[in-house]
Enzyme design. Structure first.
Site, PDB file in Angstrom:
ATOM      1  N   ASP A  71       7.764   4.552   3.577  1.00 25.70           N
ATOM      2  CA  ASP A  71       7.731   4.249   2.147  1.00 25.70           C
ATOM      3  C   ASP A  71       6.628   5.010   1.428  1.00 25.70           C
ATOM      4  OD1 ASP A  71       9.852   2.592   2.557  1.00 25.70           O
ATOM      5  OD2 ASP A  71       8.755   0.722   2.294  1.00 25.70           O
ATOM      6  N   GLY A 188       5.605  -5.526  -1.388  1.00 27.68           N
ATOM      7  CA  GLY A 188       4.516  -4.849  -0.689  1.00 27.68           C
ATOM      8  C   GLY A 188       3.243  -5.674  -0.650  1.00 27.68           C
TER       9      GLY A 188
END
Length: 293
Positions: A71, A188
């Site tokens: 990511d 996140g």
């Protein structure tokens, strides 16, 4: 179709994955260009590989960018895409890979789906940061897809984070820091700090204090049309501001202004890959041994 191949890691798994994509593109007669840093691994005197720079915005002649890595790599690829509307397909050669949902083990099948146009584009909003006193290094890429985070620097003392929303006082956070997360970033750092999950299309942000010294201070969801003004004070002269993975030191005499960026980023969601499935598979969301469906 013309494809930009982007990566920041030169491990064997990533190199092999890029080579497999290059072979696929050549067999299917698709044009491609490779990021300069990976050029030495693919030198071919008989058939030179076209390269592009990570320091420049991609030409709009590209139809898509393939990001190889995790990511973090996909987040950094935004620097070459910005407001060009070029979509990003994340190919996971890293670990968790929440945004980079195409696994290397499913690479060829995923490419077949993509070129057969069996996908949809997910439009993702970004945060934009300005400072009252200009910081040259920050001004080069003042955007974040996941989150903007304020945190302590060279001190164990709490920060005092005075926050205003649309010119109205919100509160002063006494905390180790503050996370301002987009829907993309809600899975996140903010999630790890007790924040809620937002679906990608939600027109909201999460304001999430880090270790607040107040049991009544909880994450807050606000409209992404809001404009934030933030002043930070602490015993140190500076504090840290991170935009995704980019870290900057900011003087506590400076003022931060945060608003929605004037553009959005498109990411590719292949057929069979959707948000709630990723939540269950990657984050084990809702997992219960009693649930058999």
């Amino acid at each position: 179709m013309k494809i930009a191949l982007f990566s920041e890691y030169d491990n064997l798994i990533t190199i092999d994955c890029i080579r497999e994509v290059i072979d696929y593109c050549q067999n299917k007669k698709h044009d491609f260009a490779l990021i300069e840093s990976m050029g030495p691994y693919f030198e071919n005197k008989n058939s030179p590989v076209q390269l592009f720079s990570a320091e420049k915005l991609l030409s709009k002649e590209f139809d898509v960018l393939f990001s190889f890595g995790g990511d973090g790599t996909l987040l950094r690829s935004i620097a070459v895409v910005r407001d060009s509307e070029i979509p990003i397909l994340g190919i996971n050669t890293g670990h968790l890979g929440f945004l980079t949902s195409l696994k290397k083990e499913e690479l060829l099948n995923g490419l077949d789906l993509f070129f057969a146009e069996k996908f949809k584009l997910i439009r993702r909003s970004l945060l934009a940061l300005e400072t009252e006193n200009k910081i040259d290094s920050l001004a080069q890429l003042p955007f974040a897809l996941n989150e903007i985070t304020l945190s302590r620097k060279n001190t164990t003392s709490m920060l005092s984070i005075q926050t205003t929303v649309n010119e109205e006082p919100l509160t002063t956070y006494w905390a180790d820091g503050l996370i301002i997360a987009t829907p993309t970033g809600s899975t996140g750092y903010s999630l790890s700090s007790g924040g809620p999950i937002l679906t990608p299309g939600t027109a909201s942000w999460v304001l999430n204090p880090i270790a607040p010294h107040n049991i009544n201070m909880r994450p807050l969801i606000i409209s992404d049309k809001a404009q934030l003004k933030i002043n930070v004070s602490s015993r140190a002269k500076e504090f840290l501001v991170s935009l995704d993975s980019r870290l900057y030191s900011v003087s506590q005499d400076n003022t931060l202004y945060i608003k929605k960026a004037p553009f959005m980023v498109n990411t590719v969601e292949l057929e069979g890959h959707f948000f709630f499935k990723t939540l269950r598979e990657k984050l084990f969301w809702g997992q219960d041994t009693r649930n058999t469906q």
